[in-house]
Design an enzyme around this catalytic site. Structure first.
Site, PDB file in Angstrom:
ATOM      1  N   ASP A   1       5.082  -3.083  11.056  1.00  0.00           N
ATOM      2  CA  ASP A   1       3.622  -2.870  11.037  1.00  0.00           C
ATOM      3  C   ASP A   1       3.036  -2.893  12.446  1.00  0.00           C
ATOM      4  O   ASP A   1       2.048  -2.216  12.736  1.00  0.00           O
ATOM      5  CB  ASP A   1       2.922  -3.905  10.158  1.00  0.00           C
ATOM      6  CG  ASP A   1       3.207  -5.343  10.589  1.00  0.00           C
ATOM      7  OD1 ASP A   1       4.172  -5.569  11.340  1.00  0.00           O
ATOM      8  OD2 ASP A   1       2.478  -6.243  10.154  1.00  0.00           O
TER       9      ASP A   1
ATOM     10  N   SER B   1       7.110  -4.878   7.395  1.00  0.00           N
ATOM     11  CA  SER B   1       6.613  -5.816   8.410  1.00  0.00           C
ATOM     12  C   SER B   1       7.383  -7.128   8.453  1.00  0.00           C
ATOM     13  O   SER B   1       6.812  -8.219   8.388  1.00  0.00           O
ATOM     14  CB  SER B   1       5.122  -6.090   8.155  1.00  0.00           C
ATOM     15  OG  SER B   1       4.433  -4.880   8.049  1.00  0.00           O
TER      16      SER B   1
ATOM     17  N   ARG C   1       0.823  -1.199   0.000  1.00  0.00           N
ATOM     18  CA  ARG C   1       0.000   0.000   0.000  1.00  0.00           C
ATOM     19  C   ARG C   1       0.864   1.259   0.000  1.00  0.00           C
ATOM     20  O   ARG C   1       1.861   1.330   0.711  1.00  0.00           O
ATOM     21  CB  ARG C   1      -0.893  -0.008   1.257  1.00  0.00           C
ATOM     22  CG  ARG C   1      -2.147   0.815   1.116  1.00  0.00           C
ATOM     23  CD  ARG C   1      -3.220   0.347   2.100  1.00  0.00           C
ATOM     24  NE  ARG C   1      -2.789   0.368   3.470  1.00  0.00           N
ATOM     25  CZ  ARG C   1      -3.411   1.048   4.453  1.00  0.00           C
ATOM     26  NH1 ARG C   1      -4.476   1.756   4.171  1.00  0.00           N
ATOM     27  NH2 ARG C   1      -2.987   0.992   5.680  1.00  0.00           N
TER      28      ARG C   1
END
Length: 1432
Positions: free
Chosen positions: A657, A603, A539
């Site tokens: 994350d 992440s 994203r």
């Protein structure tokens, strides 16, 4: 028509007048087809009620699930024992079922009588009798002692939750054994068998005799799906669709329902068909009002019914010339077998005469004909009623299966059906007439119901064996409390190992520093770019953050996929793909020429050496890009941006994350200091004390640690709970031996664990008919999202089956149930493991901070947590169980970790460009305090808020009209003051005060509450006596300077003591009530108002300056109050006006909000206090602790050689020897250094001039910090008042009191200056309370006194409208007389209450036609009207 039918058989012997005579007498027992159809419809309605979970409790027809899911399919085999208990005799059988090419059943049986004393004795005796009979049978038949499966036919209503369990609902058929109703009869039988001994059986199934009949007939005819008993009792069962049975989980397949139709009519449904003889039968029975349908049709009552009819007919002279014998009067002398004999075709009349003679009667031929016709009507009614109920069952089966025509077999048993010569024919004929759409075959159960019990037992045995295998398999994944405690404790060990420098390299939980030192405080602002890489989707976001009143976060994002070949290609290809996606997004947003600060959510486990430096430790979640592990991912991203050469970005921060999730939630909830990801992967981060992080320099403050707990277990510390399925999943993964905890808890692997279990069960023939299909062999086909769907409470088994079919798995109803169970076990274990890990984290934080109880919030993200129906609840319950000293709230991150990356970037960028100066720090604290104000005012957030924002019920400051003579008490420190306050408003309002100060000894401060308030009362008595005002009964106000929750002006519950007070038995109590009790015996009036000293200060200053709307105390303790808008106070009813709020700001920071500015000296002060972890703000600013704070600093400086040449005296080491008054003395501008030398000398120190200068500077810093912190929190209040009023500039007055503010030479000037700097848009006047807070208590009391006087006058005015009980009784009596007068013909004209007739004679009963409007109801209810207007 019925008479013609009988004449065709008995024409030569019957007299028509006798038949008609009986017909007229028993007219109510002869039922037409219309009536039977009506009864059938009523029974169907009762079935619906019984099947519904909402109405079952009140249903008469209980529709009991039997947990028999199918009739025999022919594959049953084995040797079984069966018991059949349901009448006066009891049968034991041996049943051999074989399937060797040709199905066959061999049976041996013995019948045993059951004595009346056993039937009606103790329940234990009944079951022991059964067990002894079973033992006798086994010995007679020489059955070997190998454990035999046994089925138990128990012909009474039972509630079953499984096939081998049955709770008796009620006895029938004359059974009355005590202590059995409400108990599990299978368990009772097992206990009896054990007590008898030498009987080795396994009770596998409990069935009703009706179910046994259906199963017996079903073995020979697989169309048999209904069973009926018409014998001593009556009942029916049938195969119902599972989707219609609310009482049992599941929608697939069918289950046999035991209707227990004998109770039909118990709710009045058959009242219009019940005759006087039925009522007489019922009244004389052992269970009046129960089993009414059974009493109308069954063999137990049929003979008695005929006897009662004959007796009445004889008494009325219709039989036996009116003569009645003793035998005919005796209950039970006429049996159902007599009816069977009387109704025989040829010998019927002869048998009738013989039977009547036996009863001592002398019947004529006509009498015999009449008696025979009575028997016919009674038995025919029984057959008709059974046919009507059976028709409802058959119609229901046909409609449930959506068939135009149903072909079905009904298995029937029972002595009435078997022995009565006409009963079967009548029943069959009426059923076929009532349900012409059903082709019904009736099969008589030749072997009784016992064979059926053996059939059910055969199925149960097979299912039990399968169930055991499944349970044993799933038990491997079940975690005991001890297992979870071990996981928690081992996780704690690994957390510690990861933090220590000597063990970090070998630790499996890496505890990676994130270089994020604090959570957001609401002042962040700007526009940022964020990248979020953590799975197959990537994203890119633009995040716009606004602060202040219009605080908000706006996000614009686009999602890009990462193909598998790039995930597992080279690192250069991966980062080039990421940059290409960024380029596309910047084009899309039109921002390619803007150089934005960027936060990168990455992440995967990284070892960071700075906020913008992170080397990849290892790939997880299926990523395998080469040349990345060990390299700095920020540098790799920068290189890729350079290669593309299209745009430039300022990469400020790289974050995990999990950290991003924590920051996102912390932006909304300042108590959020933990982040949890439970999705594709699994991880946790939390705020750790810097002193515990040995891998990073520095001891002060905190840092967020990315635990990377997915690696937990890589050192084999979890091997005792890992299963062969976990090892299979690990073997097939890309990183064998790594991330073991993640492979047991994360969404990427749970579906694969389920698939491995399904393969295992299928290979053993326990699932999918033993066929392992190609889809089932395919790795990854069973995605974790299917677990969430399958485990949904709203999902029926039909839909589970649909999901499995979509995966190419053809499943039965049983398969679907097992798959759902497997999913539940796997997901539950995952949630429990995460909960155990989280318990270790929160307990560590609690111990880090030296707290007995921790309140903290966890920010959570991840599809598993969000979408799975039970995961979050199980996780939270596990944490609560394993960490009981921690109150943990879980908050869902709605915006993902991208927003968190932007927030971290905002904080990091500000820190990168410049460290925050004192002004910025104070603004930050001011904003934090404003957040706490809002939390304290909110009903939902107040329970967890530290700043309690207590309503005082003081709604305005003085307006100048107050007057009167009052007493005020002022308790808030070691000195206690009593005042007499005279307020006058003649021309110019004046206040006269007289006061006296009383000491409060230490033993009373730390003694009991009773001692404390008795001391106050004693001082008050002394003051009143000295003032000579004992007879004046002056109103009393009470200034009580401790945190209290008020529910009204004269009621105040102490929350907790402060300022060294520790009187027992007061916290949680109403201090006004305690004081009233103490002063009552001295004749002093009750307290009218209780106020806090802070409120008293505001009211005192408000008397002189009506702009005063804030009060502050800065002395031994500290606090503030202010006038808040009622619309913002959730804790009090009402929106209009304002109310004074007592903030109790001394507790600010108790939730960790001030940890970044607290020092080691603050922590030492706290540890040595009476209330560790409480009132942390007060301990940083108030006079009670300031001197001690200076002493601790001087001791440490001396120890380190910075003062007194390293010499430390015993006095300097003694707590409490350096007081706050010494700080005030030392900071005086002229003789401060001299005072410093004198004070230090008294402490045994010989200071140099440099030492004195240094000590003076220490005092200056400590007191200046106190003034600054007070200014920051006061600035928060002033800013809030300004926002509330909506004015561009605030003009207000702050009333202040307290020894520190009054006595310290520099304190007030510093405070005023800092406040004006922090809130420049406010004109603030500071007004010192010359009269202390006691005058304010008098002001509040004056208002309360005036209001009380007004209230008294109003009450007196309204008193004449109040009616007492005697008056109301008199009104009742008079009204009753008037009603009687209005109803009386003679008194009606003179009556005042006219009582006019309406001619409406009843309310609706629901039986009318469904046509419109109330007009019809009136028409249906009003009787015809004659010409006189009176109803006929």
């Amino acid at each position: 028509m019925f008479a013609v039918h009988l004449l065709s058989f008995y024409f030569s012997k019957l007299q028509e007048d006798q038949i008609k005579k009986v017909d007229r007498f028993l007219y109510a027992m002869r039922l037409s087809d219309e009536q039977l159809m009506d009864i059938s419809a009523r029974f169907h309605a009762e079935m619906e009620k019984g099947l519904s979970s909402e109405s079952n409790a009140t249903a008469a027809v209980k529709m009991l699930p039997t947990h028999v899911f199918s009739t025999p399919d022919g594959s049953e085999e084995g040797e079984f024992l069966a018991l059949d208990l349901g009448g006066s005799k009891f049968k034991v059988l041996r049943v051999k079922v074989s399937d060797n090419g040709k199905r066959s059943v061999e049976m041996e049986s013995e019948t045993y009588p059951i004595p009346d004393e056993v039937m009606n004795g103790r329940g234990t005796d009944l079951f022991v009798h059964v067990a002894e009979s079973l033992k006798d049978f086994i010995q007679r038949k020489h059955i070997n002692q190998k454990r035999k499966p046994l089925g138990f036919t128990f012909s009474f209503p039972c509630g079953q939750s499984k096939v081998d369990e049955g709770v008796l609902l009620s006895w029938s058929k004359n059974y009355k054994a005590r202590g059995v109703v409400g108990t599990n009869v299978v368990e009772s039988l097992r206990h009896a068998i054990d007590s008898v001994g030498e009987v080795d059986v396994d009770v596998l199934a409990l069935v009703n005799d009706t179910v046994g009949t259906m199963m017996t007939c079903g073995y020979d005819d697989q169309h048999c799906e209904v069973g009926v008993i018409v014998g001593t009792g009556t009942n029916a069962c049938y195969m119902e669709e599972m989707r219609h049975i609310d009482l049992v989980e599941g929608d697939e397949g069918r289950m046999c329902i035991n209707t227990e139709w004998g109770a039909f009519g118990d709710d009045g449904a058959l009242d219009d068909f019940i005759t006087q003889f039925d009522r007489e039968i019922d009244a004389a029975s052992t269970n009046p009002g129960k089993q009414l349908f059974e009493k109308m049709v069954s063999g137990m009552y049929m003979g008695e019914m005929v006897r009662l009819i004959l007796l009445k007919m004889a008494k009325e002279g219709l039989l036996f010339d009116g003569k009645v014998s003793d035998a005919l009067r005796t209950k039970g002398k006429f049996h159902t077998k007599h009816i069977t004999l009387i109704e025989q075709y040829k010998e019927g009349l002869k048998n009738t005469k013989d039977i009547l003679l036996e009863l001592g009667l002398s019947p004529s031929e006509d009498d015999c004909v009449a008696v025979q016709h009575v028997c016919t009507i009674v038995s025919f009614r029984s057959a008709n009623l059974c046919a009507a109920a059976l028709a409802a069952v058959l119609n229901r089966v046909r409609r449930s299966r959506k068939l135009k025509r149903l072909r079905i077999t009904v298995g029937v048993d029972g002595t009435v059906y078997r022995m009565h010569p006409q009963y079967p024919k009548r029943l069959h004929k009426v059923v076929r007439r009532l349900v012409p759409e059903c082709h019904v075959r009736f099969v008589l159960s030749e072997s009784g119901s016992s064979k059926g019990a053996a059939m059910v037992t055969a199925v149960a045995q097979r299912r039990a064996a399968q169930r055991k295998e499944i349970d044993d398999t799933l038990a491997l994944l079940s975690l005991s409390p001890e297992n979870l405690q071990q996981v928690r404790d081992q996780m704690r060990v690994e957390l510690e190992r990861g933090l220590r420098k000597d063990s970090h390299s070998t630790a499996c939980v890496k505890m990676l520093p994130s270089f994020v030192y604090r959570t957001p405080n609401g002042t962040e602002r700007g526009k940022f770019l964020a990248l979020d890489l953590g799975g197959t989707n990537f994203r890119v976001l633009v995040v716009k953050i606004r602060s202040g009143i219009r605080k908000s976060v706006r996000m614009y994002n686009k999602i890009y996929s990462i193909p598998l070949e790039i995930m597992q290609g080279t690192g250069e290809e991966l980062f080039d793909h990421i940059v290409q996606c960024i380029s596309d997004f910047l084009d899309y947003m039109g921002m390619k020429n803007t150089r934005l600060p960027l936060g990168f959510t990455f992440s995967f486990p990284c070892r960071q050496t700075g906020i913008d430096k992170g080397s990849l430790v290892s790939w997880t979640k299926g990523f395998k890009a080469t040349d990345c592990e060990g390299n700095d991912v920020v540098d790799m991203l920068r290189e890729a941006i350079k290669r593309r050469n299209e745009f430039d970005l300022d990469i400020v921060a790289v974050v995990n994350d999990t950290v991003g999730t924590m920051m996102t939630c912390a932006y909304e909830d300042p108590k959020c200091e933990i982040g949890l990801i439970a999705g594709t992967g699994s991880n946790v981060c939390y705020m750790e004390e810097m002193r515990n992080i040995e891998t990073v320099e520095g001891d002060e403050g905190r840092m967020c640690i990315n635990t990377e707990w997915g690696g937990f277990g890589e050192n084999d510390c979890m091997e005792n709970i890992r299963t062969r399925f976990d090892r299979e999943v690990d073997e097939g993964s890309l990183n064998k031996g790594k991330q073991r905890f993640e492979k047991m808890t994360s969404g990427m692997y749970l579906g694969e664990i389920v698939r491995q279990i399904l393969i295992d069960l299928t290979s053993r023939g326990l699932l999918f008919r033993g066929r392992i299909t190609e889809p089932l062999k395919t790795r990854g086909i069973f995605e974790t999202k299917f677990l969430s769907q399958i485990e949904s409470d709203r999902l029926a088994l039909l839909q589970v089956r649909s999901i499995l079919q979509h995966l190419g798995l053809d499943s039965t109803c049983d398969d679907s149930i097992i798959v759902k169970e497997v999913c539940g076990v796997v997901s539950r274990r995952a949630a429990q493991l995460c909960g155990a890990g989280m318990a270790a984290v929160v307990d560590k934080i609690r111990e880090n901070r030296g707290l007995s109880h921790l309140q903290i919030t966890v920010g959570v993200d991840g599809t598993l947590y969000k979408l799975h129906p039970h995961f979050s609840g199980i996780l939270q319950n596990t944490v609560k169980t394993l960490a009981p000293e921690c109150d943990v709230e879980f908050v869902l991150s709605e915006d993902g970790s991208g927003k968190g990356a932007a927030l971290i970037t905002a904080v990091a960028r500000r820190q990168k460009h410049r460290a925050p100066g004192p002004h910025e720090t104070l603004l930050d604290i001011m904003n934090r305090f404003k957040i706490e104000l809002v939390n304290g005012l909110g009903r939902d957030t107040n329970p967890t808020a530290t700043v309690k924002m207590l309503p005082t019920f003081v709604r305005s400051i003085p307006d100048g009209s107050e007057k009167g003579d009052f007493i005020a008490l002022d308790l808030g420190g070691s000195a206690f003051r009593i005042l007499r306050v005279k307020v006058s408003d003649e021309k110019k309002q004046t206040v006269q005060m007289e006061s006296q100060v009383y000491d409060t000894p230490e033993d009373i401060i730390h003694g009991s509450g009773t001692q404390l308030f008795d001391h106050v009362a004693e001082c008050l008595g002394d003051f009143i006596e000295k003032q000579n005002i004992k007879d004046k009964k002056l109103p009393v106000g009470f200034t009580f300077s401790f945190p209290c929750a008020q529910t009204k002006l004269n009621e105040s519950y102490l929350l907790n003591w402060t300022k060294r007070f520790k009187a027992s038995g007061v916290e949680g109590m109403d201090v006004v009530a305690l004081l009233n009790k103490a002063i009552k015996k001295r004749g002093v009036p009750d307290i009218m108002a209780v106020v806090n000293d802070t409120v008293g200060t505001m009211m005192t200053c408000g008397f002189d300056d009506q702009r005063c709307e804030v009060g502050i105390i800065i002395g031994t303790g500290t606090n503030a109050c202010y006038m808040e808008e009622m619309r913002h106070i959730d804790l009090v009813e009402g929106d209009e006006g304002r109310m004074c709020i007592n903030t109790e700001w001394g507790a600010f920071g108790d939730d960790g909000m001030l940890e970044d500015i607290r020092t080691e000296f603050d922590r030492e002060i706290d540890r040595g206090s009476l209330n560790p972890g409480k009132q942390l703000f007060e301990k940083m600013v108030s006079g009670m602790y300031m001197g001690e704070l200076v002493r601790l600093i001087l001791v440490k400086m001396a120890k380190e050689g910075f003062l007194f040449e390293g010499r430390i005296t015993p006095e300097l080491l003694t707590k409490g020897t350096f007081e706050t008054k010494h700080v005030s003395a030392i900071e005086k501008s002229k003789d401060g250094l001299t005072k410093a030398k004198e004070i230090l000398a008294r402490l045994g120190v010989e200071p140099s001039t440099d030492d004195c200068i240094a000590v003076q500077h220490v005092c200056n810093i400590v007191s200046h910090r106190s003034a600054n912190l007070i200014a920051a929190t006061l600035g928060g209040i002033l800013s809030r008042i300004k926002d509330n009023k909506g004015n561009p500039r605030l003009r207000t007055t702050v009333g202040i009191d307290g020894s520190l503010y009054k006595m310290h030479p520099q304190y007030s000037r510093r405070l005023h200056k800092t406040v004006r700097r922090l809130v420049p848009e406010s004109d603030v006047r500071f007004l010192l309370s010359e009269s202390g807070s006691s005058k304010g208590a008098a002001m509040v009391t004056a208002v309360a006194y005036r209001l009380a006087d007004q209230r008294r006058q109003i009450t007196e005015t309204l008193a004449e409208f109040n009616l007492n009980n005697d008056q109301l009784l008199e009104v009742k009596k008079r009204m009753k007389t008037e009603i009687q007068n209005g109803l009386g013909r003679k008194t009606h004209d003179s009556a005042t209450v006219k009582m006019w007739p309406t001619y409406v004679r009843s309310t609706p009963d629901g039986s009318g036609m469904k046509i419109s409007a109330g007009a019809f109801l009136c028409q249906a209810l009003i009787l015809p009207i004659d010409h006189n207007g009176l109803g006929r």
